[in-house]
Design a protein around this motif. Structure first.
Motif, PDB file in Angstrom:
ATOM      1  N   TYR A 174      -0.112  11.534  -2.843  1.00 49.54           N
ATOM      2  CA  TYR A 174      -0.971  10.669  -2.019  1.00 49.54           C
ATOM      3  C   TYR A 174      -0.850  11.011  -0.527  1.00 49.54           C
ATOM      4  O   TYR A 174      -1.768  10.775   0.255  1.00 49.54           O
ATOM      5  N   HIS A 175       0.277  11.570  -0.152  1.00 51.08           N
ATOM      6  CA  HIS A 175       0.573  11.906   1.245  1.00 51.08           C
ATOM      7  C   HIS A 175       0.155  13.336   1.590  1.00 51.08           C
ATOM      8  O   HIS A 175       0.041  13.698   2.767  1.00 51.08           O
ATOM      9  N   GLY A 176      -0.098  14.144   0.573  1.00 48.81           N
ATOM     10  CA  GLY A 176      -0.348  15.560   0.769  1.00 48.81           C
ATOM     11  C   GLY A 176      -1.549  15.902   1.628  1.00 48.81           C
ATOM     12  O   GLY A 176      -1.455  16.767   2.510  1.00 48.81           O
ATOM     13  N   PRO A 177      -2.733  15.284   1.417  1.00 48.43           N
ATOM     14  CA  PRO A 177      -3.904  15.678   2.210  1.00 48.43           C
ATOM     15  C   PRO A 177      -3.701  15.510   3.713  1.00 48.43           C
ATOM     16  O   PRO A 177      -4.071  16.396   4.489  1.00 48.43           O
ATOM     17  N   LEU A 201       6.690   4.379  -7.114  1.00 49.91           N
ATOM     18  CA  LEU A 201       6.009   3.725  -6.003  1.00 49.91           C
ATOM     19  C   LEU A 201       4.818   2.907  -6.475  1.00 49.91           C
ATOM     20  O   LEU A 201       4.177   3.232  -7.482  1.00 49.91           O
ATOM     21  N   ASN A 202       4.528   1.842  -5.741  1.00 50.81           N
ATOM     22  CA  ASN A 202       3.328   1.035  -5.968  1.00 50.81           C
ATOM     23  C   ASN A 202       2.148   1.779  -5.343  1.00 50.81           C
ATOM     24  O   ASN A 202       1.908   1.695  -4.146  1.00 50.81           O
ATOM     25  N   MET A 203       1.416   2.526  -6.153  1.00 52.57           N
ATOM     26  CA  MET A 203       0.406   3.413  -5.624  1.00 52.57           C
ATOM     27  C   MET A 203      -0.724   2.695  -4.881  1.00 52.57           C
ATOM     28  O   MET A 203      -1.134   3.129  -3.801  1.00 52.57           O
ATOM     29  N   PRO A 204      -1.284   1.590  -5.411  1.00 52.77           N
ATOM     30  CA  PRO A 204      -2.340   0.917  -4.632  1.00 52.77           C
ATOM     31  C   PRO A 204      -1.871   0.521  -3.236  1.00 52.77           C
ATOM     32  O   PRO A 204      -2.608   0.683  -2.259  1.00 52.77           O
ATOM     33  N   LEU A 205      -0.623   0.044  -3.133  1.00 58.69           N
ATOM     34  CA  LEU A 205      -0.090  -0.341  -1.832  1.00 58.69           C
ATOM     35  C   LEU A 205       0.088   0.872  -0.929  1.00 58.69           C
ATOM     36  O   LEU A 205      -0.343   0.883   0.232  1.00 58.69           O
ATOM     37  N   HIS A 206       0.709   1.928  -1.449  1.00 59.37           N
ATOM     38  CA  HIS A 206       0.980   3.102  -0.636  1.00 59.37           C
ATOM     39  C   HIS A 206      -0.302   3.854  -0.271  1.00 59.37           C
ATOM     40  O   HIS A 206      -0.422   4.390   0.835  1.00 59.37           O
ATOM     41  N   GLN A 207      -1.257   3.880  -1.175  1.00 60.41           N
ATOM     42  CA  GLN A 207      -2.519   4.540  -0.854  1.00 60.41           C
ATOM     43  C   GLN A 207      -3.293   3.760   0.206  1.00 60.41           C
ATOM     44  O   GLN A 207      -3.918   4.355   1.089  1.00 60.41           O
ATOM     45  N   SER A 208      -3.231   2.431   0.137  1.00 58.31           N
ATOM     46  CA  SER A 208      -3.888   1.610   1.165  1.00 58.31           C
ATOM     47  C   SER A 208      -3.252   1.839   2.523  1.00 58.31           C
ATOM     48  O   SER A 208      -3.947   1.980   3.543  1.00 58.31           O
ATOM     49  N   ARG A 209      -1.932   1.900   2.543  1.00 60.33           N
ATOM     50  CA  ARG A 209      -1.244   2.200   3.805  1.00 60.33           C
ATOM     51  C   ARG A 209      -1.597   3.594   4.316  1.00 60.33           C
ATOM     52  O   ARG A 209      -1.732   3.811   5.513  1.00 60.33           O
ATOM     53  N   GLU A 210      -1.740   4.514   3.373  1.00 59.61           N
ATOM     54  CA  GLU A 210      -2.057   5.886   3.753  1.00 59.61           C
ATOM     55  C   GLU A 210      -3.447   5.982   4.395  1.00 59.61           C
ATOM     56  O   GLU A 210      -3.661   6.771   5.308  1.00 59.61           O
ATOM     57  N   VAL A 211      -4.388   5.173   3.913  1.00 62.04           N
ATOM     58  CA  VAL A 211      -5.715   5.147   4.531  1.00 62.04           C
ATOM     59  C   VAL A 211      -5.600   4.714   5.992  1.00 62.04           C
ATOM     60  O   VAL A 211      -6.221   5.299   6.887  1.00 62.04           O
ATOM     61  N   LEU A 212      -4.798   3.676   6.250  1.00 61.22           N
ATOM     62  CA  LEU A 212      -4.588   3.222   7.629  1.00 61.22           C
ATOM     63  C   LEU A 212      -3.885   4.296   8.455  1.00 61.22           C
ATOM     64  O   LEU A 212      -4.230   4.521   9.621  1.00 61.22           O
ATOM     65  N   ALA A 213      -2.893   4.962   7.830  1.00 57.18           N
ATOM     66  CA  ALA A 213      -2.174   6.025   8.537  1.00 57.18           C
ATOM     67  C   ALA A 213      -3.119   7.177   8.860  1.00 57.18           C
ATOM     68  O   ALA A 213      -3.017   7.806   9.919  1.00 57.18           O
ATOM     69  N   TYR A 214      -4.056   7.459   7.962  1.00 59.46           N
ATOM     70  CA  TYR A 214      -5.013   8.540   8.208  1.00 59.46           C
ATOM     71  C   TYR A 214      -5.955   8.170   9.348  1.00 59.46           C
ATOM     72  O   TYR A 214      -6.307   9.027  10.172  1.00 59.46           O
TER      73      TYR A 214
END
Length: 231
Positions: A174-177, A201-214
């Motif tokens: 999830y962090h790779g791109p 890991l809780n993927m929905p949570l981490h992916q949502s955070r990753e969108v904000l980080a992006y």
């Protein structure tokens, strides 16, 4: 004459009435335009978020992975003195690459999560790897990074110091791109990716955070590019 005056008076009244009627119409038209603009922005945002999730869910390791001089393990949270379960997944990926000879050295990158913790992320990762047989002299610590951009920027400086030119970036899928995009922004030479698929890991949570980080990274990238252009 009186008839002409009545006509003029009637004309003025009709003009005033049309003017009063047109004012609300103008307000309504402006409101419609504002709503339309907001709707377009919302739809663009939805598409952008959808692209980010698609990229995360379709990220994959470089295939085939070629031998590289160094692997960069991107830090994640510590749980006190121990790497968190998610960070252990990245470290286990790094262990596999080291043991099969894909990388000869490892850079472990990450600063101190909390002032009360005894180790930085890098120190915690080093201890984990050494306990599993990686010689300490094959691990280089980067103890200061607080973001993915800093992870890769400071690791790039270490690579330049050691004369290393080829690398594998080790993180989660999830962090790779975002990590790959930052690596290319920094002009790392053909960085390869080794991406762990998380089982903890809780993927929905981490992916949502990753969108904000992006989103944050997109603004940072624009700012860095603007500074470079100005200078």
């Amino acid at each position: 004459m009186k008839a002409l005056q009545r006509m003029r008076s009637t004309g003025r009244k009709e003009s005033e009435l049309k003017s009063r009627l047109s004012h609300p119409e103008k307000k309504f038209t402006a409101a419609k335009r504002l709503i339309l603009c907001l709707l377009v922005i919302f739809m663009i945002g939805l598409v952008w978020v959808g692209i980010r999730f698609w990229n995360m869910n379709n990220a994959a390791s470089t295939t085939p992975l070629k031998q590289a001089q160094v692997g960069i393990v991107l830090g994640a949270s510590m749980w006190g003195a121990e790497p968190s379960p998610g960070l252990k997944e990245r470290l286990n990926e790094a262990l596999q690459l080291y043991r099969n000879g894909t990388v000869k050295h490892l850079i472990v990158s990450g600063g101190l999560d909390k002032p009360t913790y005894p180790y930085t992320e890098a120190e915690g990762m080093q201890r984990y790897l050494v306990d599993r047989g990686v010689p300490a002299q094959h691990i280089v610590l980067e103890n200061h990074a607080t973001s993915t951009y800093e992870n890769l920027l400071y690791s790039q400086r270490i690579m330049q110091e050691y004369g290393w030119t080829s690398t594998v970036i080790i993180t989660h899928n999830y962090h790779g791109p975002r990590a790959l995009e930052i690596a290319r922004f920094l002009n790392l030479d053909h960085p390869q990716m080794a991406l762990a698929e998380s089982k903890v890991l809780n993927m929905p949570l981490h992916q949502s955070r990753e969108v904000l980080a992006y989103a944050k990274w997109s603004l940072q990238r624009w700012w860095l590019g603007a500074k470079t252009w100005v200078s």
